[in-house]
Design a protein around this motif. Structure first.
Motif, mmCIF file in Angstrom:
data_model
loop_
_atom_site.group_PDB
_atom_site.id
_atom_site.type_symbol
_atom_site.label_atom_id
_atom_site.label_comp_id
_atom_site.label_asym_id
_atom_site.label_seq_id
_atom_site.Cartn_x
_atom_site.Cartn_y
_atom_site.Cartn_z
ATOM 1 N N UNK A 37 1.047 -1.471 -0.260
ATOM 2 C CA UNK A 37 0.055 -0.151 -0.044
ATOM 3 C C UNK A 37 1.009 1.182 0.273
ATOM 4 N N UNK A 38 1.671 1.180 0.671
ATOM 5 C CA UNK A 38 3.067 2.687 0.859
ATOM 6 C C UNK A 38 3.041 2.766 -0.248
ATOM 7 N N UNK A 39 3.819 1.295 -1.457
ATOM 8 C CA UNK A 39 4.656 1.155 -2.604
ATOM 9 C C UNK A 39 3.156 2.278 -3.543
ATOM 10 N N UNK A 40 2.112 1.969 -3.323
ATOM 11 C CA UNK A 40 1.402 2.399 -4.360
ATOM 12 C C UNK A 40 0.688 3.631 -4.033
ATOM 13 N N UNK A 41 0.644 4.101 -3.195
ATOM 14 C CA UNK A 41 0.742 5.717 -2.641
ATOM 15 C C UNK A 41 2.021 6.497 -2.897
ATOM 16 N N UNK A 42 3.241 6.078 -2.348
ATOM 17 C CA UNK A 42 4.093 6.757 -3.054
ATOM 18 C C UNK A 42 4.311 6.966 -4.941
ATOM 19 N N UNK A 43 3.539 5.976 -5.294
ATOM 20 C CA UNK A 43 3.300 6.092 -7.169
ATOM 21 C C UNK A 43 3.150 6.705 -7.439
ATOM 22 N N UNK A 44 1.515 6.958 -6.646
ATOM 23 C CA UNK A 44 0.480 8.064 -7.464
ATOM 24 C C UNK A 44 0.800 9.298 -6.582
ATOM 25 N N UNK A 45 1.279 9.431 -5.904
ATOM 26 C CA UNK A 45 1.590 10.467 -5.750
ATOM 27 C C UNK A 45 2.697 11.392 -6.556
ATOM 28 N N UNK A 46 3.600 10.440 -7.050
ATOM 29 C CA UNK A 46 4.641 10.951 -7.782
ATOM 30 C C UNK A 46 4.323 10.671 -9.133
ATOM 31 N N UNK A 48 1.097 11.781 -9.933
ATOM 32 C CA UNK A 48 0.148 12.910 -10.177
ATOM 33 C C UNK A 48 1.548 14.483 -9.507
ATOM 34 N N UNK A 49 2.298 14.776 -9.115
ATOM 35 C CA UNK A 49 3.001 15.737 -9.414
ATOM 36 C C UNK A 49 3.256 15.975 -10.575
ATOM 37 N N UNK A 50 4.045 14.709 -11.181
ATOM 38 C CA UNK A 50 4.149 15.090 -12.546
ATOM 39 C C UNK A 50 3.413 15.883 -13.892
ATOM 40 N N UNK A 51 2.412 15.269 -13.409
ATOM 41 C CA UNK A 51 1.385 15.448 -14.191
ATOM 42 C C UNK A 51 0.896 16.808 -14.245
ATOM 43 N N UNK A 52 0.473 17.164 -12.282
ATOM 44 C CA UNK A 52 0.076 18.738 -12.629
ATOM 45 C C UNK A 52 0.552 19.240 -11.717
#
Length: 64
Positions: A37-46, A48-52
């Motif tokens: 879950x922690x890996x998925x959270x970090x991947x999603x945050x990364x 969204x940061x690159x897109x927006x």
């Protein structure tokens, strides 16, 4: 690194469940799931940061 640690914990959990039983390996499996879950959270945050990128306020303030 987080993903490889979670995979290693799954392997350890499988080994423990064969030797000790599911009750003994339950905490190891739960820790592995938490790492996933922690890996998925970090991947999603990364992603969204690159897109927006954060919007900057370029408007000039009006003086009253």
């Amino acid at each position: 690194m987080i993903l490889s640690l979670a995979l290693a914990l799954v392997v350890i959990g499988v080994h423990q469940s064969m030797t000790v039983g599911v009750g003994g390996s339950y905490p190891i499996f739960m820790f592995a799931v938490a790492m996933l879950f922690w890996f998925q959270l970090r991947r999603n945050k990364a992603s969204t940061t690159q897109k927006d990128p954060p919007a900057t306020n370029n408007k000039k303030k009006k003086k009253n």
